[in-house]
Design an enzyme around this catalytic site. Sequence first.
Site, PDB file in Angstrom:
ATOM      1  N   ASP A 218      -2.775 -16.379 -85.135  1.00 33.63           N
ATOM      2  CA  ASP A 218      -2.728 -14.921 -85.123  1.00 33.63           C
ATOM      3  C   ASP A 218      -3.650 -14.356 -84.040  1.00 33.63           C
ATOM      4  O   ASP A 218      -3.273 -13.445 -83.306  1.00 33.63           O
ATOM      5  CB  ASP A 218      -3.139 -14.393 -86.501  1.00 33.63           C
ATOM      6  CG  ASP A 218      -2.981 -12.890 -86.610  1.00 33.63           C
ATOM      7  OD1 ASP A 218      -1.850 -12.406 -86.477  1.00 33.63           O
ATOM      8  OD2 ASP A 218      -4.006 -12.205 -86.808  1.00 33.63           O
TER       9      ASP A 218
ATOM     10  N   LYS B 292      -2.968 -12.291 -80.413  1.00 31.64           N
ATOM     11  CA  LYS B 292      -3.624 -11.026 -80.068  1.00 31.64           C
ATOM     12  C   LYS B 292      -4.277 -11.084 -78.696  1.00 31.64           C
ATOM     13  O   LYS B 292      -4.138 -10.147 -77.894  1.00 31.64           O
ATOM     14  CB  LYS B 292      -4.667 -10.682 -81.143  1.00 31.64           C
ATOM     15  CG  LYS B 292      -4.058 -10.304 -82.489  1.00 31.64           C
ATOM     16  CD  LYS B 292      -5.129 -10.061 -83.545  1.00 31.64           C
ATOM     17  CE  LYS B 292      -4.506  -9.662 -84.873  1.00 31.64           C
ATOM     18  NZ  LYS B 292      -5.503  -9.474 -85.946  1.00 31.64           N
TER      19      LYS B 292
ATOM     20  N   GLY C 231      -6.059  -4.741 -93.108  1.00 32.88           N
ATOM     21  CA  GLY C 231      -5.805  -3.976 -94.322  1.00 32.88           C
ATOM     22  C   GLY C 231      -4.578  -3.101 -94.173  1.00 32.88           C
ATOM     23  O   GLY C 231      -4.277  -2.588 -93.085  1.00 32.88           O
TER      24      GLY C 231
END
Length: 814
Positions: A677, A681, A796
């Site tokens: 991940d 990025k 989140g």
Amino acid sequence: MKVLKFGGSSVASADVIRKVKEIVLETEANKIVVVVSALGGVTDLLLDTAKSASDQDPAYKDGLKKIEKRHLEIIKNLLPVASQSSVLSKVKSELNILETLLEGAFYIGEITPRLSDKIVSFGELLSAYIISEFFRESGLGAVFKDARELLLTDHTHGKAVVNFPESNKRSKAYFTEVQSKIIVLPGFIASTADGNVTTLGRGGSDYTASILAAALDAEELQIWTDVSGMYTANPKIVKQAKPIVHISYEEAMELSHFGAKVLYPPTVQPVLDKGLPIVIKNTLDPQAGGTVITKKSPEEGRTVRGISYIPNISLLSLEGAGMIGIPGISKRLFEVLSQANISVVLITQASSEHSICIGIDDEDAAKAIREIESAFAYEISLGKIKPVIHEKDLAIIALVGDQMKNHQGLSGKMFSTLGKNNVNIRAIAQGASERNISAVIRKEDVKKALNTLHEAFFEVNTKQLNLFILGTGNVGAKLLEQLRQQRKYLKEHLRLNIRVVGISNSRTMYFEEQGIALDKWPELLVSGNKADENIFFNTIQKINARNSILVDNTASERVAAVYPKYLKQSISVVTCNKIACSSAFGQYLKLKELAKEYKAPFMFETNVGAGLPIIDTLKHLMASGDEVIAIKAVLSGSLNFIFDNFNEKTRFYEIVKTAQEEGYTEPDPKIDLSGIDVMRKILILARESGLKLELNDIENRAFLPDEALQTKDNDSFFTVLKKYEEDFQKLVKEAAAKQCKLKFVASLQNGKASVGLEHIPKGHDFYSLAGSDNIVLFYTKRYPEQPLIIKGAGAGAEVTASGIFADIIRIGNY
């Protein structure tokens, strides 16, 4: 004197006719001329019945019975029983004559234009007679007058040419002598000098009223219909359409020509020369203001007054090198069409004289092609002119307004607005008067085009965005709630009307073209159809809404693969799914190019840092001419949360489990802990910095054991984490011994990128990073020593949803 015309919808039932009586009662004038159409739907019924008779189909008698029943029911509903006898007798007598005419058509198997006019005239004659008797019975003192005795025409049946001098003379003589205040006449019908019935063509009842108003120098002509005047656009298609209070004759004629059916262009002509006002009113809502039509509109500042359209258009193109410099080609073309009685609604011609393009009604296309190719058969045989090129299933949209002339930028605004919404323009025409700009588009784009143009020219900078959301899990649900909460604020402060038109999860999908009720979306989604990616895309295409946006809240590689398909339809894409931008560099580049080509923004701010403006800041740095030297970052909120809470007193797998449950990790936490991940990025940031890197170019110093990386499900993954607890504790102890903290860091420098765990000493910008926060240090030519720092919550559902929301708003301001 006032002339009031009531159309078919205004005399469709007994209840509506009672409203007509009230309107006439409340009209202030010394004389009131009431012109009526046939009862709603009766003219079509008469034509269908006549065709059945001419086809020698005995079913024509059923049509005749329907006509009789319709009129007799109206009489029985309007008049008291004691007054019905004479009216019923008269109507039945007229219907007997109609039956005889239809029988004649049945026996000879033919209907001539003259016989057709005779048959359809019964609609207006019966309607006017019944209404006049109802008025008289109600105490209004009305009389019936047969319009055939006043209006004289030539012998052209179906669309007769009026003899104005004689018609005006007869009309003035009659209305000077008649004593009654209210005179009821049938519209649409007239007669020849020898007494044969003729009709005035489409909009004939309006025309009758207009002829009488002009002949009698009436105070005004009122046209009563089923809408409250003329609108800025068709209110059935454009919900935000507004009534036009005041408009000029010329503007009204342009809008009428382009499909505003409350008025027909011939209607305006008789009153135009006299300068008489026309008022369009609603029979069902008499108190509504309506539209006043006069010589000059008082709204001088308004450029575009209305947007209208003509459906069912065909484009025919005649082209070839043999046309260049040859005089008379246009004359021959239009002469052929004129002789075939084919109306041309739009003309364009290339300045090279290589081609002429015309727009005509779809129904005339086959006949026009046959006639044109016959007329130019010699040139076609020699190859100098090509056979006619036919494009069908089109429509014409038009901007209309007296003040459009000499107003710069209108056509540019019109075409760019359409272009941004993937509305392809096939032909363009603008008259020398500059009173309208017309464009030919696909008929399936009409709704989107009208709404888009209305939004651009009439609405107070309010832009409607139509969202199609994939994924309703943690992030998707939070986004939908944020959209619901902010709906009013967005409208009032940002002038954005954001509607969710479609939603889908992995099981079901649900669409609502007018917008899904966001307080009910969970139950609506459950009631939807089985989820299907192709049907989802096809439904978006079918809805064809303006400013459409696909919002991808998934982590699906399959969904990311179809972004090009959406962008090619000018559907913008907003995504938190990192797979597309971290796929092969060519695919990443293709998505960027498609977004530019089709003017459909591709937004992926949440790919890095959730709701933090990391990518946006980097884009601004690059656009302003800065250059990235290095990037150091903690880009995984989930890994930062895990290592911030993991210590000698806790167990690693428990912390990972907590991070998953609180939504900090992907549904499969292995994606986060493997480093893939973070690799994606930093790859995205590298590419946005101008580097051509692939995912396998990035060094990954993984800390997970291979056994954990090979697991197939989450239960197996957590079992392996428990097994290697001692190894994880060793990592913590090594860092503590150096008085450092463990952080999973992404680095980009000298064209190379890497990710991995690092020991961060006290005093470092990363040391105090807590919870799920992210931090990015941009070292650039402008910030070589003290980096530009972006720091904040980087994981989140809430903050990710807010980042997606921000991208949607960016598109709204695009």
